[in-house]
Design a protein around this motif. Structure first.
Motif, short mmCIF file in Angstrom:
data_model
loop_
_atom_site.label_atom_id
_atom_site.label_comp_id
_atom_site.label_asym_id
_atom_site.label_seq_id
_atom_site.Cartn_x
_atom_site.Cartn_y
_atom_site.Cartn_z
N MET A 1 45.09 29.60 44.26
CA MET A 1 44.18 30.55 44.13
C MET A 1 43.97 31.38 45.47
O MET A 1 43.24 30.57 46.25
CB MET A 1 43.11 30.39 43.33
N LYS A 2 43.99 32.64 45.50
CA LYS A 2 43.55 33.20 46.69
C LYS A 2 41.88 33.41 46.75
O LYS A 2 41.38 33.60 45.40
CB LYS A 2 43.87 34.62 46.76
N THR A 3 41.39 33.39 47.78
CA THR A 3 39.91 33.50 48.02
C THR A 3 39.52 35.01 47.58
O THR A 3 40.37 35.88 48.08
CB THR A 3 39.31 33.34 49.42
N LYS A 4 38.66 35.39 46.83
CA LYS A 4 38.30 36.61 46.25
C LYS A 4 37.17 37.49 47.14
O LYS A 4 36.09 36.76 47.27
CB LYS A 4 37.77 36.79 44.83
N ILE A 5 37.64 38.42 47.77
CA ILE A 5 36.46 39.19 48.43
C ILE A 5 36.36 40.65 48.09
O ILE A 5 37.37 41.39 47.56
CB ILE A 5 36.96 39.18 50.00
N TYR A 26 43.51 37.11 51.52
CA TYR A 26 42.52 37.14 50.57
C TYR A 26 42.74 38.18 49.21
O TYR A 26 43.56 38.98 49.58
CB TYR A 26 41.08 38.01 51.02
N GLU A 63 32.47 38.37 40.61
CA GLU A 63 33.33 37.23 40.73
C GLU A 63 33.59 36.95 42.38
O GLU A 63 34.42 36.15 42.29
CB GLU A 63 34.68 37.68 40.10
N ALA A 64 33.21 37.68 43.18
CA ALA A 64 33.47 37.65 44.67
C ALA A 64 33.01 36.38 44.98
O ALA A 64 31.82 35.92 44.69
CB ALA A 64 32.94 38.70 45.33
N GLU A 65 33.83 35.69 46.10
CA GLU A 65 33.34 34.47 46.60
C GLU A 65 32.73 34.98 48.14
O GLU A 65 31.65 34.29 48.39
CB GLU A 65 34.25 33.47 47.22
N THR A 66 32.99 36.25 48.46
CA THR A 66 32.26 36.85 49.64
C THR A 66 32.21 38.11 49.45
O THR A 66 33.11 38.78 48.90
CB THR A 66 32.98 36.34 51.01
N ILE A 88 25.90 34.40 46.43
CA ILE A 88 27.22 34.97 46.80
C ILE A 88 26.99 35.60 48.22
O ILE A 88 26.21 36.60 48.34
CB ILE A 88 27.86 36.00 45.90
#
Length: 445
Positions: A1-5, A26, A63-66, A88
């Motif tokens: 899974m790609k990191t969500k930004i 990302y 839902e973002a990780e950053t 977050i």
């Protein structure tokens, strides 16, 4: 899974961050509460970056990780508070881009003079043939440059808002020009909060980094005594030069650093006036840290052209000089402008007041200003401050009205000065738009 930004705000810094994030693999989503400018929309569409405008879809954003936030969005915005309550991370474009470059950074902050000092430093390094980028509040987005055209050095202008979103980023050379009340509405009306924000420029600095600061600034002097300063401290001021440091002796600007000395007559500097001498010293020290040769430094300090919308001597009409200082968005900037002009002044002021205290201008207005043209949706604070101090205080609802009023109030040999001391967002897109409209109306006289 790609990191969500998630990128909040799709201006220069937001779109730059999106391009860099996509390049680094990302999953990117860009959200802007306002309308996105056509040129930025085209870039996002071309690169197939997912975006929305005129709204923030909370479910998607949370839902973002950053989250990379535009400096224009205050920390107190409900959405930002929600992100923080969920742990977050919310960071600035500069923090994000800094993770992907090993370039040297010269970072410049202060309440006034940032842009001039940043552009002057860039001018010196570029003329010396270095591979240097210009970023932050000026030039192209830092993240965009890191993504598409790496430089060996970046000269970065940083506002307190950008510094607030910086955590692990480290400046190789940090420059702090001055600290005067500004944006206090964003800092709980606390001068200490604003000062702490400015001092973030030295966070993470190491013993072999440099901290260049104005020794004549009372707030900076007081703060330095309270803090442990790890980098090499290099003060500048108008008294005799320290070593390391810069100062003035016999009308010469003298810089001592790393066993080298540079000197130059202050009359040969292209930027005149006391505040500009400070800017030239700061840029000169930063350049000497990077071992720019004395002859190259001297040439660049004497041929720099200055900054548009900052004390820009624009046109003379029937012997009346028109000066565009639209970039003066706080009282201190306007103080410098009024102080530097020798002729009688018709002053155009006003806009969105950031909790301004105009009392520091009273003496200068009494001495130099023959009329004030108030240009804003609400001019009540200007009237309260200056009715009875200036002979004439009139209102204008547009730039056209303001320039015409100023022209009628001025006489041959006077100066009409646009130096608003306020933000521009009530009647204009930004200070550049305000300055351009001023120049257009002067041309139409």
């Amino acid at each position: 899974m790609k990191t969500k930004i998630v990128i909040l705000g799709a201006g220069e810094s937001g779109v730059g961050s999106a391009i860099l994030a996509q390049k680094k693999g990302y999953a990117v989503f860009v959200s802007d509460l306002g309308k996105i400018k056509e040129k930025y929309k085209n870039v996002l569409s071309q690169k197939k970056i997912d975006f929305e405008e005129s709204r923030h879809s909370e479910s998607k954003i949370l839902e973002a990780e950053t989250v990379v936030k535009s400096p224009g969005i205050p920390e107190t915005a409900p959405l930002i508070q929600k992100l923080k309550s969920r742990q977050i991370p919310v960071i600035s474009e500069i923090e994000f881009a800094g993770r992907f470059t090993n370039a040297k950074t010269i970072c410049i902050t202060g309440s006034n003079g940032k842009t001039t000092t940043t552009l002057l430093t860039y001018h010196i390094l570029k003329n010396a043939g270095l591979n240097v980028g210009l970023a932050g509040n000026v030039g192209q987005s830092f993240a965009w440059q890191v993504a598409e055209k790496q430089h060996d050095i970046y000269v970065i202008e940083l506002s307190s808002f950008q510094l607030d979103g910086m955590f692990d980023f480290r400046a190789d050379v940090a420059v702090l020009l001055n600290i005067t009340p500004d944006h206090l509405d964003r800092y709980g009306n606390s001068m200490q909060n604003y000062t702490d924000s400015k001092f973030r420029i030295i966070q993470n600095q190491r013993a072999n980094d440099y901290f260049i600061f104005c020794a004549d600034d009372e707030i900076i002097q007081k703060e330095i005594k309270k803090r442990e300063i790890k980098p090499v401290a290099v003060p500048f001021g108008v008294s005799d030069p320290k070593s390391p440091g810069a100062g003035i002796a016999n009308n010469k600007m003298i810089i001592n650093i790393n066993q080298k000395q540079f000197s130059m007559s202050i009359l040969d500097l292209s930027l005149q006036g006391k505040h500009n001498t400070y800017n030239s010293m700061a840029a000169g020290i930063a350049s000497m840290v990077l071992e720019i040769r004395n002859d190259q430094l001297r040439e660049s300090l004497s041929d720099f052209k200055g900054v548009e919308h900052r004390l820009e001597h624009f046109l003379k009409v029937h012997g009346i000089e028109f000066v565009n200082d639209s970039k003066a968005t706080n009282v201190n900037s306007t103080w410098y402008a009024l102080e530097s002009i020798r002729q009688p002044i018709v002053w155009i002021a006003g806009g969105i007041d950031k909790g301004n205290d105009y009392s520091m201008l009273h003496a200068l207005v009494k001495e130099k200003v023959k009329a004030i043209v108030c240009l804003g949706k609400d001019n009540s604070k200007l009237h309260a401050a200056f009715d009875g101090i200036a002979k004439n205080v009139v209102d204008a609802a547009s730039m056209e009205e303001a320039v015409k009023a100023a022209y009628y109030l001025a006489r041959n040999g006077d100066t009409v000065l646009l130096s608003p001391a306020c933000a521009s967002f009530d009647l204009f897109e930004n200070y550049e738009d305000r300055g351009e409209q001023f120049k257009n109306e002067v041309r139409n006289l």
